[in-house]
Design a protein around this motif. Structure first.
Motif, PDB file in Angstrom:
ATOM      1  N   ASN A 214     -58.640  44.333 115.307  1.00 57.96           N
ATOM      2  CA  ASN A 214     -58.203  45.377 116.233  1.00 57.96           C
ATOM      3  C   ASN A 214     -59.077  46.604 116.035  1.00 57.96           C
ATOM      4  O   ASN A 214     -58.938  47.332 115.048  1.00 57.96           O
ATOM      5  CB  ASN A 214     -56.726  45.707 115.980  1.00 57.96           C
ATOM      6  CG  ASN A 214     -56.121  46.503 117.109  1.00 57.96           C
ATOM      7  OD1 ASN A 214     -56.681  47.498 117.539  1.00 57.96           O
ATOM      8  ND2 ASN A 214     -54.977  46.054 117.592  1.00 57.96           N
ATOM      9  N   ARG A 217     -58.050  51.191 116.841  1.00 58.33           N
ATOM     10  CA  ARG A 217     -56.591  51.353 116.838  1.00 58.33           C
ATOM     11  C   ARG A 217     -56.191  52.821 116.702  1.00 58.33           C
ATOM     12  O   ARG A 217     -55.220  53.271 117.325  1.00 58.33           O
ATOM     13  CB  ARG A 217     -55.986  50.537 115.685  1.00 58.33           C
ATOM     14  CG  ARG A 217     -54.454  50.569 115.598  1.00 58.33           C
ATOM     15  CD  ARG A 217     -53.816  49.876 116.783  1.00 58.33           C
ATOM     16  NE  ARG A 217     -52.375  49.810 116.685  1.00 58.33           N
ATOM     17  CZ  ARG A 217     -51.715  48.745 116.216  1.00 58.33           C
ATOM     18  NH1 ARG A 217     -52.370  47.690 115.774  1.00 58.33           N
ATOM     19  NH2 ARG A 217     -50.403  48.747 116.187  1.00 58.33           N
ATOM     20  N   ASP A 221     -53.714  54.673 119.233  1.00 61.39           N
ATOM     21  CA  ASP A 221     -52.481  55.285 118.742  1.00 61.39           C
ATOM     22  C   ASP A 221     -52.426  56.770 119.065  1.00 61.39           C
ATOM     23  O   ASP A 221     -51.357  57.320 119.359  1.00 61.39           O
ATOM     24  CB  ASP A 221     -52.358  55.074 117.230  1.00 61.39           C
ATOM     25  CG  ASP A 221     -51.908  53.665 116.866  1.00 61.39           C
ATOM     26  OD1 ASP A 221     -51.566  52.899 117.786  1.00 61.39           O
ATOM     27  OD2 ASP A 221     -51.918  53.335 115.663  1.00 61.39           O
TER      28      ASP A 221
END
Length: 244
Positions: A214, A217, A221
């Motif tokens: 990922n 991220r 976020d």
């Protein structure tokens, strides 16, 4: 990455400082970043430590910054900032209309370029938070001619007209935004080797966890939290099948 939203407002009023590193010990990393930006994109960044000095200055009492945001002729977002008394930001009805040069956004001819911004929705500004009891705001706007006619690019006005008079019916809609993050060369997706393909096929990246699967991220976020802070209803987020 994918965002699923009940209501998703994309405000182009974002600032690079939203993802800037902390101002501690920044001299070496900032110099390196500027070198990369100058070489790869022709752009350069300001020293976050210097900018932070001014971000730390208090806002004037009873005064807020209102970022008026609208959609241009190409479907991109534009915005400009207005200083207002805090009392003006209590509701859409108390916000003043504004205007801009539509010939510079592809929305009006040069000989009759005035376009009117009509406030429609208010959100808290996550890019310019403040520590007092007030909030700076993002103001979503529709675009109109000085005569009061909605511009052809003002699709929200046409939708509102279609919904009007159907108060006994409940309107449902949702937006799903998928996007890919790129490196500063604007060619290589995040997590891909430059000029190549990922060593693993699609599969481990969907709804993925871990830094090897990922990528970006922290940026996702940050956007997620900024939207929730602003009051935008987002129902969830997940990684997609393509890394980046």
């Amino acid at each position: 990455m994918k965002f699923s939203a009940g209501i998703l407002v994309l405000a182009g009023a974002s600032q690079i400082l939203a993802f800037a590193p902390s101002a501690v010990n920044q001299r070496t990393s900032t110099t390196a970043l500027n070198s990369i930006l100058n070489k790869q994109t022709g752009q350069s960044a300001l020293d976050p430590a210097v900018i932070q000095r001014y971000n730390d200055l208090p806002f004037p009492k009873d005064t807020i910054l209102a970022e008026y945001v609208w959609v241009d002729a190409d479907g991109n977002t534009r915005s400009k900032t207005r200083t207002l008394p805090a009392a003006k930001a209590e509701s859409v009805e108390t916000l003043p209309k504004w205007n801009f040069d539509g010939s510079s956004t592809g929305q009006a001819p040069g000989d009759d370029s005035e376009v009117i911004l009509r406030p429609c929705r208010i959100f808290k500004d996550p890019f310019r938070p403040r520590s007092d009891e007030l909030d700076n705001i993002l103001v979503m706007c529709d675009t109109y001619t000085p005569a009061g006619e909605p511009l052809p690019t003002n699709t929200r006005a046409f939708a509102e007209k279609a919904f009007s008079g159907n108060d006994d019916e409940e309107v449902w809609f949702g937006l799903e935004q998928e996007f890919t993050l790129f490196n500063l060369d604007e060619r290589t997706p995040l997590g891909w080797p430059q000029g190549g393909m990922p060593s693993r096929p699609q599969g481990p990246y969907y709804c993925s966890v871990g830094p090897e699967n990922n990528f970006g991220r922290a940026i996702t976020d940050a956007m997620y939290k900024a939207c929730l802070y602003a009051g935008i209803s987002i129902s969830g987020v997940n990684g997609e099948v393509m890394p980046g």
